[in-house]
Design a protein around this motif. Sequence first.
Motif, PDB file in Angstrom:
ATOM      1  N   UNK A 165      14.048  30.039  36.053  1.00  0.00           N
ATOM      2  CA  UNK A 165      13.072  30.039  34.964  1.00  0.00           C
ATOM      3  C   UNK A 165      13.357  28.875  34.033  1.00  0.00           C
ATOM      4  N   UNK A 166      12.316  28.118  33.702  1.00  0.00           N
ATOM      5  CA  UNK A 166      12.447  26.975  32.800  1.00  0.00           C
ATOM      6  C   UNK A 166      12.310  27.422  31.354  1.00  0.00           C
ATOM      7  N   UNK A 167      13.150  26.896  30.503  1.00  0.00           N
ATOM      8  CA  UNK A 167      13.061  27.110  29.062  1.00  0.00           C
ATOM      9  C   UNK A 167      12.905  25.752  28.385  1.00  0.00           C
ATOM     10  N   UNK A 168      11.811  25.596  27.657  1.00  0.00           N
ATOM     11  CA  UNK A 168      11.519  24.347  26.957  1.00  0.00           C
ATOM     12  C   UNK A 168      12.253  24.341  25.621  1.00  0.00           C
ATOM     13  N   UNK A 169      13.098  23.331  25.424  1.00  0.00           N
ATOM     14  CA  UNK A 169      13.912  23.214  24.212  1.00  0.00           C
ATOM     15  C   UNK A 169      13.618  21.879  23.542  1.00  0.00           C
ATOM     16  N   UNK A 170      13.173  21.898  22.306  1.00  0.00           N
ATOM     17  CA  UNK A 170      12.840  20.672  21.596  1.00  0.00           C
ATOM     18  C   UNK A 170      13.996  20.257  20.687  1.00  0.00           C
ATOM     19  N   UNK A 171      14.013  18.983  20.320  1.00  0.00           N
ATOM     20  CA  UNK A 171      14.996  18.497  19.366  1.00  0.00           C
ATOM     21  C   UNK A 171      15.852  17.375  19.899  1.00  0.00           C
ATOM     22  N   UNK A 214      15.208  15.946  22.908  1.00  0.00           N
ATOM     23  CA  UNK A 214      14.004  15.191  23.273  1.00  0.00           C
ATOM     24  C   UNK A 214      12.829  16.134  23.094  1.00  0.00           C
ATOM     25  N   UNK A 215      11.590  15.621  23.168  1.00  0.00           N
ATOM     26  CA  UNK A 215      10.438  16.521  22.997  1.00  0.00           C
ATOM     27  C   UNK A 215      10.277  17.545  24.111  1.00  0.00           C
ATOM     28  N   UNK A 216      10.764  17.225  25.313  1.00  0.00           N
ATOM     29  CA  UNK A 216      10.462  18.098  26.444  1.00  0.00           C
ATOM     30  C   UNK A 216      11.651  18.496  27.284  1.00  0.00           C
ATOM     31  N   UNK A 217      12.824  18.600  26.686  1.00  0.00           N
ATOM     32  CA  UNK A 217      14.003  19.013  27.457  1.00  0.00           C
ATOM     33  C   UNK A 217      13.781  20.386  28.095  1.00  0.00           C
ATOM     34  N   UNK A 218      14.359  20.553  29.269  1.00  0.00           N
ATOM     35  CA  UNK A 218      14.228  21.799  30.026  1.00  0.00           C
ATOM     36  C   UNK A 218      15.620  22.333  30.374  1.00  0.00           C
ATOM     37  N   UNK A 219      15.847  23.608  30.082  1.00  0.00           N
ATOM     38  CA  UNK A 219      16.990  24.329  30.620  1.00  0.00           C
ATOM     39  C   UNK A 219      16.494  25.224  31.742  1.00  0.00           C
ATOM     40  N   UNK A 220      17.360  25.539  32.684  1.00  0.00           N
ATOM     41  CA  UNK A 220      17.007  26.410  33.799  1.00  0.00           C
ATOM     42  C   UNK A 220      17.914  27.627  33.812  1.00  0.00           C
ATOM     43  N   UNK A 221      17.321  28.793  33.996  1.00  0.00           N
ATOM     44  CA  UNK A 221      18.054  30.051  34.023  1.00  0.00           C
ATOM     45  C   UNK A 221      17.950  30.677  35.412  1.00  0.00           C
ATOM     46  N   UNK A 222      19.094  30.994  35.995  1.00  0.00           N
ATOM     47  CA  UNK A 222      19.136  31.812  37.196  1.00  0.00           C
ATOM     48  C   UNK A 222      19.723  33.157  36.810  1.00  0.00           C
ATOM     49  N   UNK A 223      18.914  34.201  36.834  1.00  0.00           N
ATOM     50  CA  UNK A 223      19.360  35.545  36.482  1.00  0.00           C
ATOM     51  C   UNK A 223      19.827  36.238  37.756  1.00  0.00           C
ATOM     52  N   UNK A 224      21.098  36.104  38.038  1.00  0.00           N
ATOM     53  CA  UNK A 224      21.685  36.593  39.283  1.00  0.00           C
ATOM     54  C   UNK A 224      21.550  38.114  39.356  1.00  0.00           C
ATOM     55  N   UNK A 225      20.815  38.645  40.347  1.00  0.00           N
ATOM     56  CA  UNK A 225      20.637  40.098  40.425  1.00  0.00           C
ATOM     57  C   UNK A 225      21.914  40.856  40.730  1.00  0.00           C
ATOM     58  N   UNK A 226      22.941  40.157  41.205  1.00  0.00           N
ATOM     59  CA  UNK A 226      24.194  40.831  41.524  1.00  0.00           C
ATOM     60  C   UNK A 226      25.312  40.463  40.552  1.00  0.00           C
ATOM     61  N   UNK A 227      24.956  39.825  39.453  1.00  0.00           N
ATOM     62  CA  UNK A 227      25.978  39.419  38.498  1.00  0.00           C
ATOM     63  C   UNK A 227      25.355  39.045  37.168  1.00  0.00           C
ATOM     64  N   UNK A 228      25.893  38.024  36.521  1.00  0.00           N
ATOM     65  CA  UNK A 228      25.400  37.593  35.215  1.00  0.00           C
ATOM     66  C   UNK A 228      24.509  36.359  35.371  1.00  0.00           C
ATOM     67  N   UNK A 229      23.745  36.016  34.339  1.00  0.00           N
ATOM     68  CA  UNK A 229      22.905  34.818  34.428  1.00  0.00           C
ATOM     69  C   UNK A 229      23.737  33.532  34.467  1.00  0.00           C
TER      70      UNK A 229
END
Length: 218
Positions: free
Chosen positions: A126-132, A134-149
């Motif tokens: 899942x992409x998370x748009x974070x400003x500041x 740069x205008x369009x920085x992206x973080x990515x989240x993998x929510x591991x179903x068998x563990x932690x994100x």
Amino acid sequence: MPYSGTVQVGGPADVHELRDLMISKVAVGPMDNNAYLLRCRATGEQLLIDAANDAGTLLELIGDDGIASVVTTHRHGDHWQALAEVVDATGARTCAGRYDAEGIPVPTDVPLEDGDTLRVGEVELTARHLTGHTPGSIALVYDDPSGHPHLFTGDCLFPGGVGNTFGDADNFVRLIDDVETKLFAQLPDETWVYPGHGGDTTLGAERPQLTEWRERGW
């Protein structure tokens, strides 16, 4: 050896082996950028986060199986120096935040908005748009179903602070607000953080410092 997240330019990759996903971290010069290769265990499909530099190192890491996608976390040049060569060699589709795409010289095939999903084989990010930073920085989240994100933050979050906002107080507030509301408020302390430079951390290790970061203004 267990995964530590500690890598050096010219050294081997460090591999974090999860049930459904393998995450290989490598450092490239000259600015000690981290690049991450994600491989779905079920299908063998691969995705690269930040073709930062040293295409030879990245292509060796990718291997003969190639990559389906390469995500650029933001527009700053140290995160895309090898992008054109990697794309030419692999035919991978390119992904980046919609509001940073114009600053990346390789055309973006998939412009990402906040909450968009990407797949690498059977694994969903899942992409998370974070400003500041740069205008369009992206973080990515993998929510591991068998563990932690697992959280890939580019240059928006590091051990000890948020990313550089170059003395702009308004951008600092935007960045720390986004990091607090979209990352810390939604993900647990166990979330493993993979930044764009340097060593890894967890949200739990950084959470007690949020007030201090806001007060100091960087």
